[in-house]
Design a protein around this motif. Structure first.
Motif, PDB file in Angstrom:
ATOM      1  N   LEU A 112      94.695   6.530  82.159  1.00 33.39           N
ATOM      2  CA  LEU A 112      93.506   5.700  81.969  1.00 33.39           C
ATOM      3  C   LEU A 112      93.433   5.168  80.535  1.00 33.39           C
ATOM      4  CD1 LEU A 112      90.915   7.934  83.878  1.00 33.39           C
ATOM      5  CD2 LEU A 112      92.035   5.855  84.713  1.00 33.39           C
ATOM      6  N   ALA A 113      93.807   5.987  79.560  1.00 34.26           N
ATOM      7  CA  ALA A 113      93.762   5.547  78.166  1.00 34.26           C
ATOM      8  C   ALA A 113      94.731   4.393  77.926  1.00 34.26           C
ATOM      9  CB  ALA A 113      94.085   6.712  77.234  1.00 34.26           C
ATOM     10  N   GLU A 114      95.905   4.440  78.556  1.00 32.98           N
ATOM     11  CA  GLU A 114      96.863   3.351  78.421  1.00 32.98           C
ATOM     12  C   GLU A 114      96.288   2.064  79.000  1.00 32.98           C
ATOM     13  OE1 GLU A 114     100.577   1.663  77.258  1.00 32.98           O
ATOM     14  OE2 GLU A 114      99.526   3.520  76.723  1.00 32.98           O
ATOM     15  N   GLY A 115      95.511   2.188  80.081  1.00 35.90           N
ATOM     16  CA  GLY A 115      94.859   1.019  80.648  1.00 35.90           C
ATOM     17  C   GLY A 115      93.830   0.415  79.705  1.00 35.90           C
ATOM     18  N   VAL A 116      93.097   1.264  79.013  1.00 32.02           N
ATOM     19  CA  VAL A 116      92.099   0.763  78.056  1.00 32.02           C
ATOM     20  C   VAL A 116      92.783   0.006  76.931  1.00 32.02           C
ATOM     21  CG1 VAL A 116      90.327   1.427  76.396  1.00 32.02           C
ATOM     22  CG2 VAL A 116      90.446   2.594  78.600  1.00 32.02           C
ATOM     23  N   VAL A 117      93.849   0.577  76.367  1.00 30.25           N
ATOM     24  CA  VAL A 117      94.540  -0.054  75.248  1.00 30.25           C
ATOM     25  C   VAL A 117      95.172  -1.382  75.679  1.00 30.25           C
ATOM     26  CG1 VAL A 117      96.434   0.212  73.600  1.00 30.25           C
ATOM     27  CG2 VAL A 117      94.954   2.154  74.114  1.00 30.25           C
ATOM     28  N   CYS A 118      95.647  -1.456  76.916  1.00 34.05           N
ATOM     29  CA  CYS A 118      96.272  -2.683  77.420  1.00 34.05           C
ATOM     30  C   CYS A 118      95.257  -3.696  77.949  1.00 34.05           C
ATOM     31  CB  CYS A 118      97.270  -2.343  78.518  1.00 34.05           C
ATOM     32  SG  CYS A 118      98.689  -1.377  77.964  1.00 34.05           S
ATOM     33  N   GLY A 119      93.976  -3.340  77.964  1.00 36.92           N
ATOM     34  CA  GLY A 119      92.955  -4.272  78.425  1.00 36.92           C
ATOM     35  C   GLY A 119      92.832  -4.359  79.927  1.00 36.92           C
ATOM     36  N   HIS A 120      93.302  -3.363  80.672  1.00 38.49           N
ATOM     37  CA  HIS A 120      93.205  -3.365  82.132  1.00 38.49           C
ATOM     38  C   HIS A 120      91.828  -2.888  82.587  1.00 38.49           C
ATOM     39  CE1 HIS A 120      97.855  -2.673  82.155  1.00 38.49           C
ATOM     40  NE2 HIS A 120      97.522  -3.904  81.811  1.00 38.49           N
ATOM     41  N   ASP A 121      91.453  -3.249  83.798  1.00 40.11           N
ATOM     42  CA  ASP A 121      90.242  -2.702  84.412  1.00 40.11           C
ATOM     43  C   ASP A 121      90.545  -1.316  84.968  1.00 40.11           C
ATOM     44  OD1 ASP A 121      89.315  -5.195  83.821  1.00 40.11           O
ATOM     45  OD2 ASP A 121      88.364  -5.541  85.767  1.00 40.11           O
ATOM     46  N   LEU A 122      89.530  -0.447  84.986  1.00 36.46           N
ATOM     47  CA  LEU A 122      89.711   0.922  85.457  1.00 36.46           C
ATOM     48  C   LEU A 122      88.826   1.208  86.651  1.00 36.46           C
ATOM     49  CD1 LEU A 122      89.748   2.951  82.094  1.00 36.46           C
ATOM     50  CD2 LEU A 122      91.665   1.846  83.265  1.00 36.46           C
ATOM     51  N   PHE A 123      89.327   2.071  87.535  1.00 36.58           N
ATOM     52  CA  PHE A 123      88.543   2.613  88.643  1.00 36.58           C
ATOM     53  C   PHE A 123      88.786   4.115  88.648  1.00 36.58           C
ATOM     54  CE2 PHE A 123      87.647   4.127  92.830  1.00 36.58           C
ATOM     55  CZ  PHE A 123      86.616   3.344  93.317  1.00 36.58           C
ATOM     56  N   VAL A 124      87.741   4.891  88.396  1.00 31.79           N
ATOM     57  CA  VAL A 124      87.858   6.339  88.281  1.00 31.79           C
ATOM     58  C   VAL A 124      87.081   6.984  89.417  1.00 31.79           C
ATOM     59  CG1 VAL A 124      87.594   8.330  86.768  1.00 31.79           C
ATOM     60  CG2 VAL A 124      87.963   6.063  85.777  1.00 31.79           C
ATOM     61  N   ALA A 125      87.764   7.839  90.196  1.00 34.87           N
ATOM     62  CA  ALA A 125      87.139   8.507  91.338  1.00 34.87           C
ATOM     63  C   ALA A 125      87.285  10.016  91.177  1.00 34.87           C
ATOM     64  CB  ALA A 125      87.777   8.050  92.648  1.00 34.87           C
ATOM     65  N   SER A 126      86.209  10.733  91.469  1.00 38.80           N
ATOM     66  CA  SER A 126      86.232  12.193  91.331  1.00 38.80           C
ATOM     67  C   SER A 126      85.151  12.799  92.217  1.00 38.80           C
ATOM     68  CB  SER A 126      86.010  12.602  89.874  1.00 38.80           C
ATOM     69  OG  SER A 126      85.894  13.998  89.740  1.00 38.80           O
ATOM     70  N   ALA A 127      85.399  14.038  92.624  1.00 40.60           N
ATOM     71  CA  ALA A 127      84.383  14.806  93.341  1.00 40.60           C
ATOM     72  C   ALA A 127      83.898  15.978  92.504  1.00 40.60           C
ATOM     73  CB  ALA A 127      84.954  15.321  94.673  1.00 40.60           C
ATOM     74  N   GLN A 128      84.466  16.126  91.313  1.00 44.34           N
ATOM     75  CA  GLN A 128      84.146  17.256  90.444  1.00 44.34           C
ATOM     76  C   GLN A 128      83.426  16.825  89.177  1.00 44.34           C
ATOM     77  OE1 GLN A 128      87.575  19.607  89.467  1.00 44.34           O
ATOM     78  NE2 GLN A 128      86.534  20.781  87.880  1.00 44.34           N
ATOM     79  N   ASP A 129      84.059  15.980  88.391  1.00 49.47           N
ATOM     80  CA  ASP A 129      83.485  15.538  87.128  1.00 49.47           C
ATOM     81  C   ASP A 129      83.004  14.098  87.250  1.00 49.47           C
ATOM     82  OD1 ASP A 129      84.242  17.978  85.911  1.00 49.47           O
ATOM     83  OD2 ASP A 129      86.284  17.197  85.626  1.00 49.47           O
ATOM     84  N   PRO A 130      81.824  13.779  86.736  1.00 42.53           N
ATOM     85  CA  PRO A 130      81.380  12.374  86.744  1.00 42.53           C
ATOM     86  C   PRO A 130      82.385  11.488  86.015  1.00 42.53           C
ATOM     87  CG  PRO A 130      79.565  13.837  86.176  1.00 42.53           C
ATOM     88  CD  PRO A 130      80.803  14.688  86.183  1.00 42.53           C
ATOM     89  N   PRO A 131      82.740  10.348  86.579  1.00 44.46           N
ATOM     90  CA  PRO A 131      83.723   9.469  85.940  1.00 44.46           C
ATOM     91  C   PRO A 131      83.378   9.098  84.505  1.00 44.46           C
ATOM     92  CG  PRO A 131      83.348   8.779  88.197  1.00 44.46           C
ATOM     93  CD  PRO A 131      82.337   9.853  87.907  1.00 44.46           C
ATOM     94  N   ALA A 132      82.093   8.930  84.206  1.00 47.58           N
ATOM     95  CA  ALA A 132      81.703   8.592  82.840  1.00 47.58           C
ATOM     96  C   ALA A 132      82.102   9.695  81.865  1.00 47.58           C
ATOM     97  CB  ALA A 132      80.196   8.348  82.771  1.00 47.58           C
ATOM     98  N   ASN A 133      82.013  10.948  82.296  1.00 51.10           N
ATOM     99  CA  ASN A 133      82.424  12.061  81.432  1.00 51.10           C
ATOM    100  C   ASN A 133      83.936  12.083  81.236  1.00 51.10           C
ATOM    101  OD1 ASN A 133      79.751  12.745  81.376  1.00 51.10           O
ATOM    102  ND2 ASN A 133      79.927  14.505  82.741  1.00 51.10           N
ATOM    103  N   ILE A 134      84.691  11.710  82.282  1.00 48.85           N
ATOM    104  CA  ILE A 134      86.145  11.650  82.160  1.00 48.85           C
ATOM    105  C   ILE A 134      86.547  10.609  81.126  1.00 48.85           C
ATOM    106  CG2 ILE A 134      88.288  11.124  83.390  1.00 48.85           C
ATOM    107  CD1 ILE A 134      87.039  12.246  85.908  1.00 48.85           C
ATOM    108  N   LEU A 135      85.887   9.458  81.169  1.00 49.76           N
ATOM    109  CA  LEU A 135      86.223   8.384  80.228  1.00 49.76           C
ATOM    110  C   LEU A 135      85.862   8.772  78.793  1.00 49.76           C
ATOM    111  CD1 LEU A 135      85.133   5.233  82.275  1.00 49.76           C
ATOM    112  CD2 LEU A 135      87.448   6.072  81.848  1.00 49.76           C
TER     113      LEU A 135
END
Length: 314
Positions: free
Chosen positions: A21-44
């Motif tokens: 995901l970090a490589e996507g941020v640096v490259c300017g890509h859009d992200l889609f984060v899915a989880s059933a454990q940790d809120p995606p905002a916390n992962i980011l």
């Protein structure tokens, strides 16, 4: 589609997901984060900080704001970034692939705000009424597919609006797919109620990735899945399959042969272009280590033992 077999405690597999995901941020890509454990905002918020010069964040924001401008302005930004002074991003080699990150530091909010991201948190998506299967599939998996499909089509990653929107890449990260938190019992019994549910999910997801500008990484608790036929199907439906074996709590943690490493990385499958079968890496002995600032994967130095046959006395 990359499938990562999680280590026993999920420490290093979670780190690989954040690297993706970090490589996507640096490259300017859009992200889609899915989880059933940790809120995606916390992962980011836990993404590692890239090892880049101080001007990179400012120029990334400028480049994002200039997407709607003409090509000449974009070329000027690229030219300015190309001539900006850079620090050495690789501590061991001059060959650079991708970017390098400092795991002891978190990515700055300014850099995160420069990209667009979407989230899927299963506890917020599940309905209050009794759970019903959709398309003979686990309800959580079906809702996740609907959310991914919606983002792909509405944001133009299917290539349906090439003139209206500049093409970009969608990076999809799914955490601990198949765990009990996804309301799937493949990790708790050898005879799951619906043994083909996760297979159907991956089959449809693979189709979505094939016809869109998307890439996906999935982490799975394979060490908890008792039915090995399920993991064989997951392997067949994936392009890349890697497994992480942590030394935490094992005999190898104190074994002097592995004193410089924290675990092994097993490459089970890698893609092969223009072929119906996947390639298998020639390098089998890969190990990883987590230093204070860096996570590295390298070829483990083989230790050879030579046994001398005792002389036979006549």
């Amino acid at each position: 589609l990359v499938s990562t077999e999680e280590d026993k405690y999920g420490v290093y597999s979670s780190l690989l997901l954040k690297y993706f995901l970090a490589e996507g941020v640096v490259c300017g890509h859009d992200l889609f984060v899915a989880s059933a454990q940790d809120p995606p905002a916390n992962i980011l918020k836990e993404l590692p900080a890239p090892l880049l010069d101080d001007n990179f964040i400012t120029e990334r924001v400028e480049a994002t704001a200039a997407k709607s401008e003409d090509c000449q302005d974009s070329m000027q930004i690229a030219w300015r970034y190309q001539n900006a002074p850079k620090v050495e991003t690789s501590p061991t080699t001059s060959i650079k692939f991708g970017h390098y990150y400092d795991v002891s530091q978190k990515m700055s909010p300014e850099l995160l705000q420069s990209i667009k991201w979407h989230s899927f948190f299963l506890p917020d998506e599940m309905p209050l009424e009794p759970k019903l299967k959709m398309c003979n599939m686990n309800c959580g998996y079906a809702r996740l597919l609907q959310s991914i499909q919606s983002v792909i089509y509405q944001e133009g990653f299917d290539g349906s609006h090439p003139q209206k929107k500049q093409k970009n890449i969608l990076r999809i990260g799914i955490q601990s797919l198949g765990s009990l938190l996804w309301d799937d019992d493949i990790c708790s019994t050898n005879t799951p109620e619906d043994i083909h549910s996760i297979t159907k999910f991956l089959y449809v997801l693979r189709g979505l990735l094939r016809k869109s500008l998307s890439a996906c990484i999935i982490t799975m608790p394979s060490h908890l899945i008792e039915n090995k036929a399920i993991m064989e199907r997951v392997t067949n439906l994936s392009d890349v399959v890697v497994g992480l074996e942590s030394f935490i709590g094992s005999e190898r943690e104190t074994n002097p042969l592995y004193k410089d490493y924290h675990g092994l990385l097993h490459v089970h499958q890698i893609p092969r272009l223009n072929s119906l079968i996947c390639d298998v890496s020639d390098t089998k002995d890969l190990a990883f280590r987590l230093k204070r600032k860096q996570f590295t994967v390298e070829v483990r130095e083989a230790v050879l033992f030579h046994y001398l046959e005792p002389k036979r006395w006549s």
